[in-house]
Design a protein around this motif. Structure first.
Motif, short mmCIF file in Angstrom:
data_model
loop_
_atom_site.label_atom_id
_atom_site.label_comp_id
_atom_site.label_asym_id
_atom_site.label_seq_id
_atom_site.Cartn_x
_atom_site.Cartn_y
_atom_site.Cartn_z
N GLY A 48 0.83 -1.21 0.00
CA GLY A 48 0.00 0.00 0.00
C GLY A 48 0.86 1.25 0.00
O GLY A 48 0.42 2.34 0.33
N PHE A 63 -14.10 -8.16 0.81
CA PHE A 63 -13.08 -7.40 0.08
C PHE A 63 -12.88 -8.10 -1.27
O PHE A 63 -12.73 -9.32 -1.32
N SER A 89 -5.51 0.36 0.45
CA SER A 89 -4.34 -0.26 1.10
C SER A 89 -4.84 -1.60 1.63
O SER A 89 -5.71 -1.63 2.51
N SER A 137 1.82 3.25 -2.04
CA SER A 137 1.43 4.46 -2.79
C SER A 137 0.67 5.41 -1.85
O SER A 137 0.42 6.56 -2.16
N GLU A 139 0.26 -11.59 -0.73
CA GLU A 139 -0.94 -10.80 -0.43
C GLU A 139 -2.15 -11.73 -0.31
O GLU A 139 -2.80 -11.81 0.72
#
Ligand code: P6P
Length: 335
Positions: free
Chosen positions: A123, A263, A248, A125, A281
């Motif tokens: 995350g 999600f 994120s 960014s 992830e």
């Protein structure tokens, strides 16, 4: 007696894991030592992230990582810290990091029986705008004494022995499962210890939040489009779901774990395998969701049953409350 001003039964993450490991008489403390080095990495990154604004760590390091993304200094720092901590633990043989194109093979004198896959600062960014970011990790055991190879980490997620994430937000929280449920530990900066604050986290069977990047809607396939439509315009008279999307993964998954809901990072026309990476992830978050009573689905199968062929392989992912994921599984089954 008035309640003790200070809790005296401090259950630190190290004590907790030692208790867990004592259930396995053959364990020689290797996992506990490995975990203590992961915890050290998380404490360092937590400190660096909190100082980032002051220490001008923010900003581009100028290099680009193998994902072709501009690498921020905190990315580089976090990756270096975790690689060094894991190698120096003497308990690992293969490391896969989101930041490194190739796997790291630990030198023979420092090898141990674990392989760790991790995203040191997922995350990233969001770093510059102060949104929560996190470290995600998964742990496999090495089941041979030959030269380690990438085959030792190209295994289905159902062979992971542990997984977790550390979220660097308003507080620093490490959520971990070693296969006997999910437990949350909050860093007490005054002690420098992660203290058990959320024992045995269970995700609600159904939630009223969906979490997806609606900006990709024009590229979604039929079942995802139908599912999101159902969230927004339910036909059975129930309330529409709320949309919460931080962008994120650690923040979005942490909220899903605690509040329930789903999600989604679906495949789309631009990226047929979605965006999120299988090893560090999808697998760790799927492992945690199942351990918390939820589930994780790729659009085709149970996420943990995927067998990756490349260390940076991607997969679509739908994870969260058991009943919510069942609904999207039904839509893909109709396809
Ligand atoms: P998008 C962050 O870059 C990340 O890897 C995950 O943390 C997050 O869930 C996802 O990408 C966000 O992607 O395309 O919605 O910006």
């Amino acid at each position: 007696h008035a309640a003790d001003a200070h809790r005296t039964d401090l259950m630190t993450i190290t004590r907790f894991v030692l208790n867990e490991q004592s259930k396995y008489p053959e364990s020689r403390g290797d996992f506990t030592i490995l975990l203590s080095h992961i915890v050290l990495g998380c404490k360092f990154v937590c400190s660096a992230v909190n100082k980032a604004g002051l220490a001008k760590l923010i900003g581009l390091a100028g290099e680009t990582n193998i994902q072709g993304e501009e690498q921020k200094k905190l990315d580089v720092l976090s990756n270096d810290v975790f690689v060094k901590a894991l190698v120096s633990s003497g308990r690992t043989s293969v490391l896969v990091s989101e930041e490194d194109e190739e796997a790291t093979f630990v030198e023979p004198s420092k090898r141990g029986k674990y392989c760790v896959v991790f995203d040191p600062l997922d995350g990233s960014s969001n770093i510059d705008c102060g949104v929560s970011i996190g470290t995600i990790f998964g742990i496999y055991t090495l089941d041979h004494t030959d030269e380690p190879t990438t085959e030792d980490v190209l295994k289905p997620g159902n062979e992971m022995v542990a997984a977790g994430y550390c979220m660097y937000g308003s507080s620093c929280m490490l959520v971990l499962s070693t296969g006997t449920g999910v437990h949350g530990f909050t860093l007490d900066p005054s002690l420098g210890e992660f203290i058990l604050t959320h024992p045995d986290i269970k995700i609600p069977n159904k939630g009223n939040i969906y979490s997806v990047n609606e900006g990709n809607a024009q590229n979604w396939d039929g079942p995802t489009t139908k599912y999101v439509e159902k969230c927004k315009f339910p036909k059975d008279g129930s309330h529409a779901k709320s949309l919460r999307y931080v962008g994120s993964m650690v923040a979005d998954v942490h909220r899903t774990l605690l509040y329930g809901g789903i999600f989604l990072y679906p495949a789309d026309k631009k990226s047929p395998n979605g965006k999120l990476r299988v090893l560090y992830e999808v697998f760790p978050m799927s492992f945690l969701m199942e351990q918390a009573g939820g589930q994780a689905f790729t659009g085709k199968k149970r996420a943990l049953d995927l067998v990756p062929e490349k260390i940076h392989e991607r997969s679509p992912i739908f994870l969260g409350s058991y009943d919510d994921v069942e609904e999207i599984k039904a839509l893909y089954a109709e396809e």
